[in-house]
Design a protein around this motif. Structure first.
Motif, PDB file in Angstrom:
ATOM      1  N   THR A 125     -16.699   7.051 -32.503  1.00 41.93           N
ATOM      2  CA  THR A 125     -15.709   6.614 -31.513  1.00 41.93           C
ATOM      3  C   THR A 125     -14.736   5.612 -32.112  1.00 41.93           C
ATOM      4  N   GLY A 126     -15.283   4.608 -32.788  1.00 45.36           N
ATOM      5  CA  GLY A 126     -14.452   3.561 -33.372  1.00 45.36           C
ATOM      6  C   GLY A 126     -13.467   4.098 -34.394  1.00 45.36           C
ATOM      7  N   THR A 127     -13.903   5.045 -35.215  1.00 47.33           N
ATOM      8  CA  THR A 127     -13.048   5.596 -36.264  1.00 47.33           C
ATOM      9  C   THR A 127     -11.943   6.473 -35.688  1.00 47.33           C
ATOM     10  N   ILE A 128     -12.272   7.273 -34.680  1.00 50.68           N
ATOM     11  CA  ILE A 128     -11.256   8.122 -34.041  1.00 50.68           C
ATOM     12  C   ILE A 128     -10.164   7.257 -33.408  1.00 50.68           C
ATOM     13  N   LEU A 129     -10.580   6.194 -32.730  1.00 49.56           N
ATOM     14  CA  LEU A 129      -9.613   5.296 -32.096  1.00 49.56           C
ATOM     15  C   LEU A 129      -8.764   4.583 -33.146  1.00 49.56           C
ATOM     16  N   LEU A 130      -9.380   4.205 -34.250  1.00 46.59           N
ATOM     17  CA  LEU A 130      -8.645   3.535 -35.325  1.00 46.59           C
ATOM     18  C   LEU A 130      -7.651   4.487 -35.975  1.00 46.59           C
ATOM     19  N   LEU A 131      -8.050   5.740 -36.167  1.00 45.55           N
ATOM     20  CA  LEU A 131      -7.138   6.742 -36.725  1.00 45.55           C
ATOM     21  C   LEU A 131      -5.930   6.929 -35.823  1.00 45.55           C
ATOM     22  N   PHE A 132      -6.167   6.924 -34.522  1.00 44.17           N
ATOM     23  CA  PHE A 132      -5.080   7.024 -33.544  1.00 44.17           C
ATOM     24  C   PHE A 132      -4.076   5.891 -33.734  1.00 44.17           C
ATOM     25  N   LEU A 133      -4.578   4.677 -33.932  1.00 43.60           N
ATOM     26  CA  LEU A 133      -3.702   3.523 -34.128  1.00 43.60           C
ATOM     27  C   LEU A 133      -2.963   3.589 -35.463  1.00 43.60           C
ATOM     28  N   ILE A 134      -3.618   4.097 -36.484  1.00 43.36           N
ATOM     29  CA  ILE A 134      -2.973   4.245 -37.795  1.00 43.36           C
ATOM     30  C   ILE A 134      -1.785   5.192 -37.694  1.00 43.36           C
ATOM     31  N   VAL A 135      -1.981   6.304 -36.999  1.00 44.88           N
ATOM     32  CA  VAL A 135      -0.892   7.274 -36.810  1.00 44.88           C
ATOM     33  C   VAL A 135       0.257   6.641 -36.035  1.00 44.88           C
ATOM     34  N   LEU A 136      -0.068   5.917 -34.958  1.00 50.04           N
ATOM     35  CA  LEU A 136       0.970   5.241 -34.168  1.00 50.04           C
ATOM     36  C   LEU A 136       1.737   4.235 -35.025  1.00 50.04           C
ATOM     37  N   GLU A 137       1.016   3.534 -35.885  1.00 48.04           N
ATOM     38  CA  GLU A 137       1.658   2.535 -36.749  1.00 48.04           C
ATOM     39  C   GLU A 137       2.612   3.197 -37.742  1.00 48.04           C
ATOM     40  N   PHE A 138       2.211   4.305 -38.335  1.00 49.25           N
ATOM     41  CA  PHE A 138       3.079   5.019 -39.264  1.00 49.25           C
ATOM     42  C   PHE A 138       4.326   5.547 -38.542  1.00 49.25           C
ATOM     43  N   ILE A 139       4.119   6.063 -37.323  1.00 45.51           N
ATOM     44  CA  ILE A 139       5.249   6.564 -36.532  1.00 45.51           C
ATOM     45  C   ILE A 139       6.221   5.429 -36.239  1.00 45.51           C
ATOM     46  N   GLU A 140       5.683   4.265 -35.889  1.00 48.03           N
ATOM     47  CA  GLU A 140       6.519   3.101 -35.591  1.00 48.03           C
ATOM     48  C   GLU A 140       7.296   2.654 -36.825  1.00 48.03           C
ATOM     49  N   GLN A 141       6.650   2.683 -37.979  1.00 45.30           N
ATOM     50  CA  GLN A 141       7.319   2.278 -39.210  1.00 45.30           C
ATOM     51  C   GLN A 141       8.449   3.238 -39.581  1.00 45.30           C
ATOM     52  N   LYS A 143      10.051   5.243 -37.439  1.00 40.39           N
ATOM     53  CA  LYS A 143      11.059   5.163 -36.381  1.00 40.39           C
ATOM     54  C   LYS A 143      11.998   3.978 -36.585  1.00 40.39           C
ATOM     55  N   ASN A 144      11.449   2.856 -37.072  1.00 40.48           N
ATOM     56  CA  ASN A 144      12.249   1.654 -37.271  1.00 40.48           C
ATOM     57  C   ASN A 144      12.771   1.502 -38.692  1.00 40.48           C
ATOM     58  N   ASP A 145      12.554   2.524 -39.509  1.00 43.53           N
ATOM     59  CA  ASP A 145      12.961   2.495 -40.916  1.00 43.53           C
ATOM     60  C   ASP A 145      12.246   1.404 -41.703  1.00 43.53           C
ATOM     61  N   ASP A 146      11.142   0.869 -41.154  1.00 40.27           N
ATOM     62  CA  ASP A 146      10.382  -0.152 -41.885  1.00 40.27           C
ATOM     63  C   ASP A 146       9.731   0.430 -43.131  1.00 40.27           C
ATOM     64  N   ILE A 147       9.510   1.744 -43.107  1.00 36.71           N
ATOM     65  CA  ILE A 147       8.863   2.405 -44.232  1.00 36.71           C
ATOM     66  C   ILE A 147       9.714   2.302 -45.494  1.00 36.71           C
ATOM     67  N   LEU A 148      11.056   2.152 -45.311  1.00 35.87           N
ATOM     68  CA  LEU A 148      11.959   2.047 -46.456  1.00 35.87           C
ATOM     69  C   LEU A 148      11.833   0.684 -47.142  1.00 35.87           C
ATOM     70  N   LYS A 149      11.306  -0.285 -46.408  1.00 36.63           N
ATOM     71  CA  LYS A 149      11.111  -1.631 -46.956  1.00 36.63           C
ATOM     72  C   LYS A 149       9.615  -1.933 -47.037  1.00 36.63           C
ATOM     73  N   PHE A 150       8.871  -0.946 -47.525  1.00 35.96           N
ATOM     74  CA  PHE A 150       7.419  -1.061 -47.494  1.00 35.96           C
ATOM     75  C   PHE A 150       6.892  -2.257 -48.297  1.00 35.96           C
ATOM     76  N   LYS A 151       7.621  -2.666 -49.330  1.00 30.59           N
ATOM     77  CA  LYS A 151       7.177  -3.811 -50.128  1.00 30.59           C
ATOM     78  C   LYS A 151       7.138  -5.098 -49.316  1.00 30.59           C
ATOM     79  N   GLU A 152       7.975  -5.171 -48.297  1.00 28.28           N
ATOM     80  CA  GLU A 152       8.023  -6.360 -47.449  1.00 28.28           C
ATOM     81  C   GLU A 152       7.278  -6.163 -46.134  1.00 28.28           C
ATOM     82  N   ASN A 153       6.722  -4.976 -45.950  1.00 22.28           N
ATOM     83  CA  ASN A 153       6.061  -4.630 -44.694  1.00 22.28           C
ATOM     84  C   ASN A 153       4.561  -4.881 -44.809  1.00 22.28           C
TER      85      ASN A 153
END
Length: 217
Positions: A125-141, A143-153
């Motif tokens: 249960t804990g791992t599935i929920l954590l994976l869900f949050l990881i995916v949401l975090e990547f989507i957020e990064q 969406k906000n172009d934060d992924i382009l500044k990953f060194k500072e993220n």
């Protein structure tokens, strides 16, 4: 157990120590920032791991009992807080995921009284929920172009580390007892090696998040 496993265990403990030390150094710079709790988290993890590295039980609790009902749950709840509550700004999501995760303990602890069952259901249960949050975090990064500044993220380093360690080692711990059988010894050895290496890398990535990541409030 092969000697290089013992060496890798010490390397993992060293990586946890480095993360805790750097977290402690940055704590004073972050005392007015929620990232100070990440520093405290890493210090707690090192103390916990060092204690159980040199001991298999204490006067009050066995090692497996401690991790099943305190050590592991605290890690998952903290990561839910860091991802959902702070990074994604979704407070209700944090409360819902935490409730679901903690609820998995209740029926099995009351009726079955088996650590291995509790740990397996809780871990899944804990791992599935954590994976869900990881995916949401990547989507957020993305969406906000934060992924382009990953060194500072800061969350980029944490996300990568958690993905490879917590998610990557899930099958190993979920089927741990099953893989201990003689016919699966090679698979167990490979996965245990993967666990030691990726978890060490995760804590080094946590360290990097302090050094190169921006500490947004």
């Amino acid at each position: 157990m092969p000697e290089y496993y013992i060496i890798l265990k010490k390397i993992l403990l060293g990586a946890e120590f480095i993360a805790a030390l750097v977290g402690f150094i940055y704590f004073f710079k972050l005392k007015n920032n929620y990232w100070k709790w990440f520093s405290i988290y890493l210090i707690f993890i090192f103390i916990q791991e060092y204690f159980w590295f040199i001991r298999s039980s204490s006067f009050f609790v066995k090692k497996e009992d401690y991790y099943a009902f305190l050590g592991i749950p605290l890690q998952y709840i903290f990561l839910y807080w860091l991802y959902a509550f702070k990074s994604l700004k979704k407070r209700k999501l944090f409360y819902v995921l935490s409730f679901i995760y903690l609820f998995t303990y209740i029926p099995f602890q009351i009726f079955l009284k088996k650590i291995n069952v509790v740990y397996s259901i809780n871990l899944t249960t804990g791992t599935i929920l954590l994976l869900f949050l990881i995916v949401l975090e990547f989507i957020e990064q993305i969406k906000n172009d934060d992924i382009l500044k990953f060194k500072e993220n800061k969350m980029f380093y944490i996300n990568i580390g958690v993905l490879f360690s917590y998610i990557g080692t899930y099958p190993f711990f979920a089927f741990y007892d099953y893989l201990l059988k003689d016919e699966y010894a090679n698979i167990w050895n490979i996965y245990f090696l993967y666990f030691l290496i990726t978890t060490s890398i995760m804590y080094l990535l946590f360290t990097a998040s302090f050094i190169w990541g921006k500490h947004k409030s």
